[in-house]
Design a protein around this motif. Structure first.
Motif, PDB file in Angstrom:
ATOM      1  N   VAL A 271      73.023  11.798  37.805  1.00 51.55           N
ATOM      2  CA  VAL A 271      74.092  12.889  37.980  1.00 51.55           C
ATOM      3  C   VAL A 271      74.406  13.779  39.352  1.00 51.55           C
ATOM      4  O   VAL A 271      75.512  13.744  39.813  1.00 51.55           O
ATOM      5  N   TYR A 272      73.241  14.000  39.672  1.00 46.85           N
ATOM      6  CA  TYR A 272      73.230  14.472  41.364  1.00 46.85           C
ATOM      7  C   TYR A 272      73.765  13.787  42.245  1.00 46.85           C
ATOM      8  O   TYR A 272      74.399  14.152  43.396  1.00 46.85           O
ATOM      9  N   ARG A 273      73.586  12.211  42.198  1.00 45.76           N
ATOM     10  CA  ARG A 273      74.042  11.568  43.118  1.00 45.76           C
ATOM     11  C   ARG A 273      75.537  11.347  43.005  1.00 45.76           C
ATOM     12  O   ARG A 273      76.400  11.213  44.273  1.00 45.76           O
ATOM     13  N   ASP A 274      76.380  11.317  41.912  1.00 45.26           N
ATOM     14  CA  ASP A 274      77.784  11.504  41.950  1.00 45.26           C
ATOM     15  C   ASP A 274      78.265  12.787  42.336  1.00 45.26           C
ATOM     16  O   ASP A 274      79.473  12.925  42.376  1.00 45.26           O
ATOM     17  N   GLN A 275      77.590  13.666  42.360  1.00 48.29           N
ATOM     18  CA  GLN A 275      77.901  14.994  42.718  1.00 48.29           C
ATOM     19  C   GLN A 275      77.690  15.074  44.423  1.00 48.29           C
ATOM     20  O   GLN A 275      77.911  16.012  44.919  1.00 48.29           O
ATOM     21  N   SER A 276      77.245  13.966  45.002  1.00 51.23           N
ATOM     22  CA  SER A 276      76.886  13.863  46.401  1.00 51.23           C
ATOM     23  C   SER A 276      75.666  14.914  46.855  1.00 51.23           C
ATOM     24  O   SER A 276      75.428  15.202  47.941  1.00 51.23           O
ATOM     25  N   LYS A 277      74.810  15.255  45.845  1.00 49.73           N
ATOM     26  CA  LYS A 277      73.738  16.040  46.045  1.00 49.73           C
ATOM     27  C   LYS A 277      72.448  15.060  46.386  1.00 49.73           C
ATOM     28  O   LYS A 277      71.737  14.890  45.344  1.00 49.73           O
ATOM     29  N   PHE A 278      72.512  14.381  47.351  1.00 51.55           N
ATOM     30  CA  PHE A 278      71.504  13.503  47.690  1.00 51.55           C
ATOM     31  C   PHE A 278      69.965  13.716  47.874  1.00 51.55           C
ATOM     32  O   PHE A 278      69.295  13.330  47.518  1.00 51.55           O
ATOM     33  N   LYS A 279      70.028  15.090  48.569  1.00 53.91           N
ATOM     34  CA  LYS A 279      68.731  15.398  48.834  1.00 53.91           C
ATOM     35  C   LYS A 279      67.827  15.797  47.183  1.00 53.91           C
ATOM     36  O   LYS A 279      66.753  15.475  47.011  1.00 53.91           O
TER      37      LYS A 279
END
Length: 524
Positions: A271-279
């Motif tokens: 879910v974070y990856r789809d929000q571009s919250k890669f860290k």
């Protein structure tokens, strides 16, 4: 001297000057009177009178200046009083402003508290809905289990697959995302959320048991489906708290070092990856990887799934070398656990090929794609959509290397297979629908719907193939054929006959090329 002292002295001076003026006036009257009664020298008397008049003029001037000073003093006093009044008003306004600031701060705090309470109610409401869905799911599973107990042969029929996420979306994936945005299959871009649901079958207790014997609680699958639904709608403010609440519950009941916690960490990371919250996503995936390696072993399929998700993340951040290492390790695990000819191995080969392609390792790209095509063909059949998609990816790699002939052969093969599949699946009774009776007509409509569903399910890959072939012709200077293929690509989503038109265009283009080559050789 103070201002008051100056004013007091000025008043005294005015009084003295007025007294002096009166005295001079009397003296002037006396001189004028003596002039008439005495026989003194008229010139001397006139001279004395002139001096007195001049002195009186000076006295008048002094009195006027003193009065001006008095007026100025009074004006300054008024200004000072006004200044003091304004200062009092400013002080009062500052006090009122401070009071208003305090009131505003208190109101803001109340608003913030209300928003937090509202957010808590919203999360609680979503959690209650989630629990309701779980209860409904458990009820359905119990009914399903009763049905399966009455028919033992169906116990192993519920199979799911671990869908490997492509590292770098091509036109095919973009079309699928567009479909989701238009109300179609919105879960397409979240296929990788099914991270641990690999080759599972449902047991009588309601859990999902993988091929390696690891039990997956049914509620995680339900949560996974809910997260897909919310994330596909862009409702991350619901999906994230839902995952965090489930993660907190799992950690309280099972501890942090539990495989179910790792699964929840994977879902939240995606879910974070789809929000571009890669860290944040990388931290969660590394935590999940450590848990799975410790609890399930370094060669478990779940470890391969987490490695693949981490490789996806590195690929999105252009860390291709690090991603390639993780992808190769995931490939080794899948080959060891599932066998060299398993479809999941082919999916991992696709990802590895895409990584190598972004590094310019085209020899490895060709090897990985060909091996994936061979696996898909042997296990799923030549007409499986994954075969066409992988062939299209291989042709795209040839196109980037300017191997136009090799790419064209593959593109033509993909279109030919799609056309043959269309003809094979097309029911013979479609053209007689208007002439049949009502009952038969319904059957024909069902057949037509199934045919269109089968054909249109391949359209994303076909559309991508047509666009890539159009690009190939455009690079070769065949602009007319390129434009015609782009028109076919635009129509292919609604009209499967566009594939036949495209094949005719390819055939005619090749024929024209051969004729031009023959003419050039004869002239030479």
């Amino acid at each position: 001297m103070s201002q008051e002292d100056v004013l007091h002295s000025t008043k005294i001076v005015i009084q003295g000057l007025e007294a002096l003026r009166n005295e001079h006036g009397k003296m002037l009257d006396n001189i004028i009177g003596s002039k008439q009664s005495s026989s003194m020298d008229a010139n001397k008397i006139e001279e004395k009178a002139g001096l007195l008049r001049k002195s009186m003029d000076m006295i008048e001037l002094g009195i006027g200046e003193a009065q001006v000073m008095m007026q100025l003093g009074n004006h300054l006093q008024n200004l000072e009083a006004e200044k003091h009044k304004l200062r009092s008003q400013v002080k009062r306004l500052c006090q009122e402003n401070a009071w208003l600031r305090d009131e505003l701060a208190a109101s803001q705090k109340k608003l913030h508290d209300c928003e937090q309470i509202n957010a808590g109610y919203s999360v609680e409401l979503e959690h209650l809905k989630f629990l309701k869905d779980i209860k409904q799911y458990d009820l359905n599973e119990n009914n399903s289990a009763l049905t399966k107990n009455s028919s033992p042969t169906n116990i192993s029929s519920a199979q799911t697959t671990d869908v490997v996420d492509d590292l770098f979306p091509n036109d095919d994936d973009m079309y699928s995302d567009q479909q989701g945005a238009n109300g179609g299959n919105q879960s397409k871009r979240f296929d990788s959320y099914a991270d641990l649901m690999a080759s599972t079958s449902q047991s009588a207790s309601g859990s999902f048991i993988s091929s390696t014997g690891y039990e997956i609680p049914a509620r995680l699958k339900t949560l996974h489906n809910l997260v897909i639904q919310y994330a596909s709608q862009g409702r991350y403010e619901v999906a994230v708290p839902l995952c965090r609440q489930a993660l907190e519950d799992l950690e309280k009941t099972s501890g942090h070092q539990h495989p179910d916690v790792a699964t929840m960490l994977n879902i939240l990371a995606l879910v974070y990856r789809d929000q571009s919250k890669f860290k944040e996503a990388a931290a969660l995936l590394n935590d999940a990887l450590a848990i799975r390696e410790k609890t399930l072993g370094p060669d478990h399929p779940a470890v391969a799934a987490t490695l693949n998700n981490l490789a996806v993340l590195y690929g999105k951040r252009n860390k291709y070398k690090e991603a390639e290492i993780l992808c190769k390790r995931a490939l080794d695990i899948r080959e060891k656990c599932l066998g060299a000819l398993h479809p999941d191995v082919a999916k991992q080969l696709n990802n590895l090929a895409l990584l190598c392609q972004n590094q310019g390792k085209y020899d490895d790209v060709e090897s990985y794609y060909k091996r994936a095509i061979d696996i898909y063909t042997k296990t799923l059949g030549i007409d499986d959509p994954n075969v066409a998609k992988t062939k299209n990816n291989l042709a795209s790699a040839y196109l980037k290397q300017q191997k136009y002939k090799d790419a064209e052969v593959i593109y033509k093969d993909v279109l030919t297979r799609a056309q043959e599949k269309e003809l094979a699946n097309k029911p013979s009774s479609l053209n007689q629908q208007q002439e049949t009776q009502s009952g038969t007509n319904n059957e024909n409509y069902d057949a037509q719907g199934a045919w269109y569903k089968t054909i249109l399910s391949d359209q994303p890959t076909v559309t991508t193939t047509l666009k890539n072939l159009s690009l190939l012709y455009r690079r070769q200077g065949k602009y007319e054929a390129a434009d015609a293929l782009e028109n076919c690509a635009a129509k292919a989503r609604k009209d499967p006959q566009a594939i036949l038109q495209a094949l005719n265009i390819v055939k005619q283009t090749n024929l024209n090329t051969q004729q031009n080559a023959s003419s050039a050789s004869s002239v030479s």
